[in-house]
Design a protein around this motif. Structure first.
Motif, short mmCIF file in Angstrom:
data_model
loop_
_atom_site.label_atom_id
_atom_site.label_comp_id
_atom_site.label_asym_id
_atom_site.label_seq_id
_atom_site.Cartn_x
_atom_site.Cartn_y
_atom_site.Cartn_z
N GLY A 1 0.81 -1.20 0.00
CA GLY A 1 0.00 0.00 0.00
C GLY A 1 0.85 1.25 0.00
O GLY A 1 1.85 1.34 0.72
N PHE A 2 0.45 2.24 -0.81
CA PHE A 2 1.12 3.55 -0.87
C PHE A 2 0.17 4.60 -0.27
O PHE A 2 -1.04 4.55 -0.50
CB PHE A 2 1.42 3.97 -2.31
CG PHE A 2 2.33 3.06 -3.07
CD1 PHE A 2 3.30 2.30 -2.43
CD2 PHE A 2 2.22 2.95 -4.45
CE1 PHE A 2 4.14 1.46 -3.15
CE2 PHE A 2 3.06 2.12 -5.19
CZ PHE A 2 4.03 1.38 -4.53
N SER A 3 0.73 5.58 0.42
CA SER A 3 -0.07 6.72 0.86
C SER A 3 0.09 7.86 -0.15
O SER A 3 1.07 7.93 -0.88
CB SER A 3 0.33 7.17 2.26
OG SER A 3 1.68 7.59 2.29
N HIS A 4 -0.87 8.78 -0.16
CA HIS A 4 -0.94 9.83 -1.17
C HIS A 4 -1.46 11.10 -0.49
O HIS A 4 -2.66 11.33 -0.43
CB HIS A 4 -1.89 9.38 -2.28
CG HIS A 4 -1.51 9.82 -3.66
ND1 HIS A 4 -2.04 10.93 -4.26
CD2 HIS A 4 -0.65 9.28 -4.56
CE1 HIS A 4 -1.54 11.05 -5.49
NE2 HIS A 4 -0.69 10.05 -5.69
N TYR A 5 -0.54 11.90 0.04
CA TYR A 5 -0.87 13.15 0.73
C TYR A 5 -0.32 14.33 -0.07
O TYR A 5 0.83 14.29 -0.49
CB TYR A 5 -0.29 13.16 2.14
CG TYR A 5 -1.13 12.40 3.14
CD1 TYR A 5 -1.80 13.07 4.15
CD2 TYR A 5 -1.26 11.02 3.07
CE1 TYR A 5 -2.59 12.39 5.06
CE2 TYR A 5 -2.04 10.32 3.97
CZ TYR A 5 -2.70 11.01 4.97
OH TYR A 5 -3.49 10.33 5.86
#
Length: 303
Positions: A185-189
């Motif tokens: 999983g990648f985060s995207h902020y």
């Protein structure tokens, strides 16, 4: 042609408590009105085992059962480190143990959670230790790679059927160190508040496509966006901010941009961050602008 992504949403009992909103009503709104069928739920250790061996999973049982009734699916977060502040959700009694005993207690808790939910009809996957290698953020952080590997082996031994997700601890890298999970999983902020000011986190769709490609080619795993920022990151808790301050970092234009850039990565599913805030703003602040912006950005079936 790139397929349209599937959207899911995180749901946190603790975030509902912060907003002063009813968790059951909030989840019902996300299912019945917002039309989500993919959820990430939390098994907060300090909520469900407040005293050693005294378990109370009634709230989580209700969440799982309601999602199953709607035909939905759940990624269940397990471990000490799970989404929402204070990030590390150790019960006080466990944190105060010597490390060897603390580790044994954590493994026992994970075993209890997995055994309870591994046959639940809503369960689709586990997420083990949210952003497990992120140091210096949250209360009582304790990065321990050998223990993390032991947690992973335990979950896989107890339940070989459901995949285990793990998430990168930054917005740029790919997993090199073991354990290598089944799904990454990648985060995207996009807009953060640090050092007393807002700053942009620059995201490029080509970079996230490259990350996904590298994970497939080098690690033979799929990847997705486990946390797309659709709530603000500001100088204090959201429920303490006036609406104008909230909109500085997550107004309608920010919402549209975040979803647009996430779509361009080609990654799917995309799990959203902020559902409790949308409900609070709509139902408790009587301001539909945030949810209307989210609906426009996502499109059907949510619009």
């Amino acid at each position: 042609m790139t397929r349209a992504p599937q959207f899911g949403v995180s749901f946190s009992l603790k975030q509902c408590q912060g907003f002063g909103i009813d968790p059951a009503e909030t989840l019902e709104w996300l299912i019945a009105e917002a039309q989500f069928r993919r959820f990430r739920l939390m098994s907060y250790w300090n909520e469900h085992e407040k005293q050693p061996g005294a378990y109370d999973f009634s709230a989580l049982d209700r969440q799982m059962d309601r999602i199953a009734k709607a035909g939905g699916e759940v990624t269940l977060a397990v471990g000490a480190r799970q989404p929402r502040w204070p990030e590390n959700h150790w019960p006080d009694w466990a944190w105060n143990l010597p490390k060897e005993k603390r580790t044994a207690a954590l493994l026992k808790y994970i075993e209890t959670v997995v055994e309870r939910y591994k046959t639940h009809p809503a369960l689709a996957s586990y997420q083990l230790e949210n952003e497990a290698l992120l140091e210096g953020f949250g209360r009582n952080p304790e990065v321990d790679v050998p223990r993390l590997a032991a947690e992973y082996r335990l979950v896989k031994r107890l339940d070989a059927k459901h995949p285990v997700i793990m998430t990168t601890s930054d917005q740029w890298g790919i997993p090199w160190r073991r354990p290598i999970p089944d799904i990454v999983g990648f985060s995207h902020y996009h807009l953060l508040f640090e050092g007393g000011r807002y700053r942009s986190a620059h995201h490029y769709a080509w970079l996230h496509r490259l990350r996904g490609w590298l994970v497939r080619m080098l690690k033979h795993r799929q990847s997705f966006i486990h946390e797309l920022q659709l709530e603000q990151w500001g100088p204090t808790a959201i429920w303490k901010m006036p609406a104008a301050e909230q909109d500085k970092s997550m107004g309608s234009e920010h919402i549209a941009r975040s979803v647009r850039l996430a779509r361009k990565t080609g990654l799917s599913p995309i799990d959203l961050w902020g559902g409790e805030w949308w409900y609070w703003r709509l139902r408790k602040q009587h301001d539909p602008s945030t949810w209307e912006a989210v609906k426009r950005a996502l499109g059907p079936p949510h619009a």
